[in-house]
Design a protein around this motif. Structure first.
Motif, PDB file in Angstrom:
ATOM      1  N   GLN A 167       0.726  -1.188   0.060  1.00  0.00           N
ATOM      2  CA  GLN A 167      -0.106   0.095  -0.101  1.00  0.00           C
ATOM      3  C   GLN A 167       0.983   1.375   0.095  1.00  0.00           C
ATOM      4  O   GLN A 167       1.776   1.236   0.800  1.00  0.00           O
ATOM      5  N   TYR A 168       0.525   2.140  -0.943  1.00  0.00           N
ATOM      6  CA  TYR A 168       1.314   3.274  -0.936  1.00  0.00           C
ATOM      7  C   TYR A 168       0.450   4.667  -0.829  1.00  0.00           C
ATOM      8  O   TYR A 168      -0.643   4.619  -0.999  1.00  0.00           O
ATOM      9  N   LEU A 169       1.190   5.530  -0.355  1.00  0.00           N
ATOM     10  CA  LEU A 169       0.427   7.048  -0.340  1.00  0.00           C
ATOM     11  C   LEU A 169       1.153   7.904  -1.196  1.00  0.00           C
ATOM     12  O   LEU A 169       2.511   8.177  -1.182  1.00  0.00           O
ATOM     13  N   CYS A 170       0.293   8.616  -1.993  1.00  0.00           N
ATOM     14  CA  CYS A 170       0.671   9.438  -3.054  1.00  0.00           C
ATOM     15  C   CYS A 170       0.689  11.091  -2.662  1.00  0.00           C
ATOM     16  O   CYS A 170      -0.473  11.406  -2.163  1.00  0.00           O
ATOM     17  N   GLY A 171       1.555  11.804  -2.845  1.00  0.00           N
ATOM     18  CA  GLY A 171       1.350  13.309  -2.422  1.00  0.00           C
ATOM     19  C   GLY A 171       0.729  14.092  -3.646  1.00  0.00           C
ATOM     20  O   GLY A 171       0.356  13.526  -4.435  1.00  0.00           O
ATOM     21  N   PRO A 172       0.642  15.322  -3.578  1.00  0.00           N
ATOM     22  CA  PRO A 172       0.037  16.243  -4.600  1.00  0.00           C
ATOM     23  C   PRO A 172       0.901  16.072  -5.724  1.00  0.00           C
ATOM     24  O   PRO A 172       2.085  16.101  -5.743  1.00  0.00           O
ATOM     25  N   THR A 173       0.070  16.430  -6.841  1.00  0.00           N
ATOM     26  CA  THR A 173       0.891  16.751  -8.270  1.00  0.00           C
ATOM     27  C   THR A 173       1.508  18.003  -8.255  1.00  0.00           C
ATOM     28  O   THR A 173       0.968  18.899  -7.813  1.00  0.00           O
ATOM     29  N   LYS A 174       2.561  18.064  -8.385  1.00  0.00           N
ATOM     30  CA  LYS A 174       3.547  19.120  -8.662  1.00  0.00           C
ATOM     31  C   LYS A 174       4.075  19.646  -9.884  1.00  0.00           C
ATOM     32  O   LYS A 174       4.595  18.687 -10.764  1.00  0.00           O
ATOM     33  N   ASN A 175       4.036  21.005 -10.299  1.00  0.00           N
ATOM     34  CA  ASN A 175       4.483  21.379 -11.601  1.00  0.00           C
ATOM     35  C   ASN A 175       6.363  21.460 -11.405  1.00  0.00           C
ATOM     36  O   ASN A 175       6.486  22.224 -10.372  1.00  0.00           O
ATOM     37  N   VAL A 176       6.906  20.784 -12.094  1.00  0.00           N
ATOM     38  CA  VAL A 176       8.348  21.017 -11.765  1.00  0.00           C
ATOM     39  C   VAL A 176       9.209  21.375 -12.968  1.00  0.00           C
ATOM     40  O   VAL A 176       8.405  21.544 -13.993  1.00  0.00           O
ATOM     41  N   ARG A 177      10.282  21.485 -12.914  1.00  0.00           N
ATOM     42  CA  ARG A 177      11.132  21.726 -14.015  1.00  0.00           C
ATOM     43  C   ARG A 177      10.935  20.682 -15.103  1.00  0.00           C
ATOM     44  O   ARG A 177      11.149  19.643 -15.059  1.00  0.00           O
ATOM     45  N   PRO A 178      10.608  21.356 -16.509  1.00  0.00           N
ATOM     46  CA  PRO A 178      10.761  20.245 -17.574  1.00  0.00           C
ATOM     47  C   PRO A 178      11.864  19.125 -17.692  1.00  0.00           C
ATOM     48  O   PRO A 178      12.988  19.606 -17.727  1.00  0.00           O
ATOM     49  N   THR A 179      11.288  17.995 -18.068  1.00  0.00           N
ATOM     50  CA  THR A 179      12.554  16.988 -18.276  1.00  0.00           C
ATOM     51  C   THR A 179      13.270  17.548 -19.431  1.00  0.00           C
ATOM     52  O   THR A 179      12.543  17.815 -20.552  1.00  0.00           O
ATOM     53  N   THR A 180      14.717  17.259 -19.746  1.00  0.00           N
ATOM     54  CA  THR A 180      15.471  17.202 -20.880  1.00  0.00           C
ATOM     55  C   THR A 180      15.501  16.027 -21.487  1.00  0.00           C
ATOM     56  O   THR A 180      15.660  14.943 -20.947  1.00  0.00           O
ATOM     57  N   PHE A 181      15.737  16.113 -22.740  1.00  0.00           N
ATOM     58  CA  PHE A 181      16.006  14.742 -23.758  1.00  0.00           C
ATOM     59  C   PHE A 181      17.236  15.077 -24.609  1.00  0.00           C
ATOM     60  O   PHE A 181      17.457  16.201 -24.930  1.00  0.00           O
ATOM     61  N   ILE A 182      18.073  14.146 -24.417  1.00  0.00           N
ATOM     62  CA  ILE A 182      19.134  13.991 -25.374  1.00  0.00           C
ATOM     63  C   ILE A 182      19.191  13.035 -26.620  1.00  0.00           C
ATOM     64  O   ILE A 182      18.840  11.982 -26.320  1.00  0.00           O
ATOM     65  N   SER A 183      19.357  13.293 -27.758  1.00  0.00           N
ATOM     66  CA  SER A 183      19.499  12.725 -28.813  1.00  0.00           C
ATOM     67  C   SER A 183      20.360  11.785 -28.802  1.00  0.00           C
ATOM     68  O   SER A 183      21.461  11.643 -28.111  1.00  0.00           O
ATOM     69  N   ALA A 184      20.370  10.527 -29.682  1.00  0.00           N
ATOM     70  CA  ALA A 184      21.369   9.371 -29.377  1.00  0.00           C
ATOM     71  C   ALA A 184      22.725   9.722 -29.947  1.00  0.00           C
ATOM     72  O   ALA A 184      23.558   9.116 -29.334  1.00  0.00           O
ATOM     73  N   ASP A 185      22.754  10.698 -30.610  1.00  0.00           N
ATOM     74  CA  ASP A 185      24.183  11.109 -31.011  1.00  0.00           C
ATOM     75  C   ASP A 185      24.901  12.202 -29.940  1.00  0.00           C
ATOM     76  O   ASP A 185      25.855  12.810 -29.978  1.00  0.00           O
ATOM     77  N   LYS A 186      23.977  12.759 -29.143  1.00  0.00           N
ATOM     78  CA  LYS A 186      24.156  13.426 -27.998  1.00  0.00           C
ATOM     79  C   LYS A 186      24.672  15.072 -28.496  1.00  0.00           C
ATOM     80  O   LYS A 186      25.309  15.810 -27.864  1.00  0.00           O
ATOM     81  N   ARG A 187      23.971  15.320 -29.673  1.00  0.00           N
ATOM     82  CA  ARG A 187      24.475  16.530 -30.455  1.00  0.00           C
ATOM     83  C   ARG A 187      23.263  17.618 -30.135  1.00  0.00           C
ATOM     84  O   ARG A 187      23.377  18.602 -30.445  1.00  0.00           O
TER      85      ARG A 187
END
Length: 206
Positions: A167-187
């Motif tokens: 059994q888990y307890l979940c907190g409120p939904t929070k707006n956070v810094r947007p996730t960053t994504f890196i391309s496969a070639d890292k460019r």
């Protein structure tokens, strides 16, 4: 064709998302962190990638796996999903033509099995709900009848995360810094339009 192209872009981006442990709630026992990344806007909503990270050091989510639910704050619907599905569709009788995947105000989502066809998968999905420490489970969701800008979209609320005999307890939904994504070639580096976080902590065995 545009929606198909957008979905393909989302599938590629999520494979290279960057999410560091410092963004998780630190505790001696760890937690389950749910991350809701808005990837693209659609005519009546958005496409998001939802990920559950198991930051618990010594607790796995065993078969038959996790279940995740939340409540919509408006009259949102789920048009489609990749890598997971809702347990019930609900009453979608008001729709003609395209029928949503789910019209329930508080949907419950489960993972897909490992032998799911490849065209129905997304990176880190389809493990039958099994989630070992240090790993993640993800699915893609297309939400309709929702806001289409950062000012009009609304976060889902009242998250619940359940697992066999846990059994888990979940907190409120929070707006956070947007996730960053890196391309496969890292460019090239891109980022989500918005990111929402939910922290769920183990409460007790059941």
């Amino acid at each position: 064709m545009e929606s198909l192209f957008s979905a393909m872009i989302v599938l590629l981006l999520v494979s290279f998302s960057c999410f560091t442990s410092s963004e998780a709630l630190t505790s001696s026992n760890g937690n389950i962190t749910i991350k809701w990344d808005l990837m693209t806007w659609t005519p009546d909503g958005y496409v998001a990638v939802v990920s559950a990270y198991n930051y618990q050091k010594q607790r796995s989510i065993p078969s038959p796996g996790w279940k995740m639910s939340w409540g919509w704050t408006r009259k949102e619907v789920i048009w489609s999903m990749v890598g997971a599905r809702t347990t019930k569709q609900g009453d979608c009788s008001m729709f003609k033509g395209n029928i949503p995947h789910s019209c329930i105000n508080k949907p419950t989502v489960v993972d897909l099995p490992p032998k799911t066809p490849y065209n129905q998968q997304i990176a880190n999905c389809c493990k039958g709900g099994v989630l070992k420490p240090g790993l993640e489970s993800a699915f893609q969701i297309s939400v309709g009848k929702a806001g289409t800008t950062v000012k009009t979209v609304r976060m889902p609320v009242n998250f619940m995360f359940t697992a066999p005999k846990q059994q888990y307890l979940c907190g409120p939904t929070k707006n956070v810094r947007p996730t960053t994504f890196i391309s496969a070639d890292k460019r090239r580096m891109t980022r989500a339009l918005m990111t929402w976080n939910i922290i769920c902590v183990f409460n007790k065995a059941t």
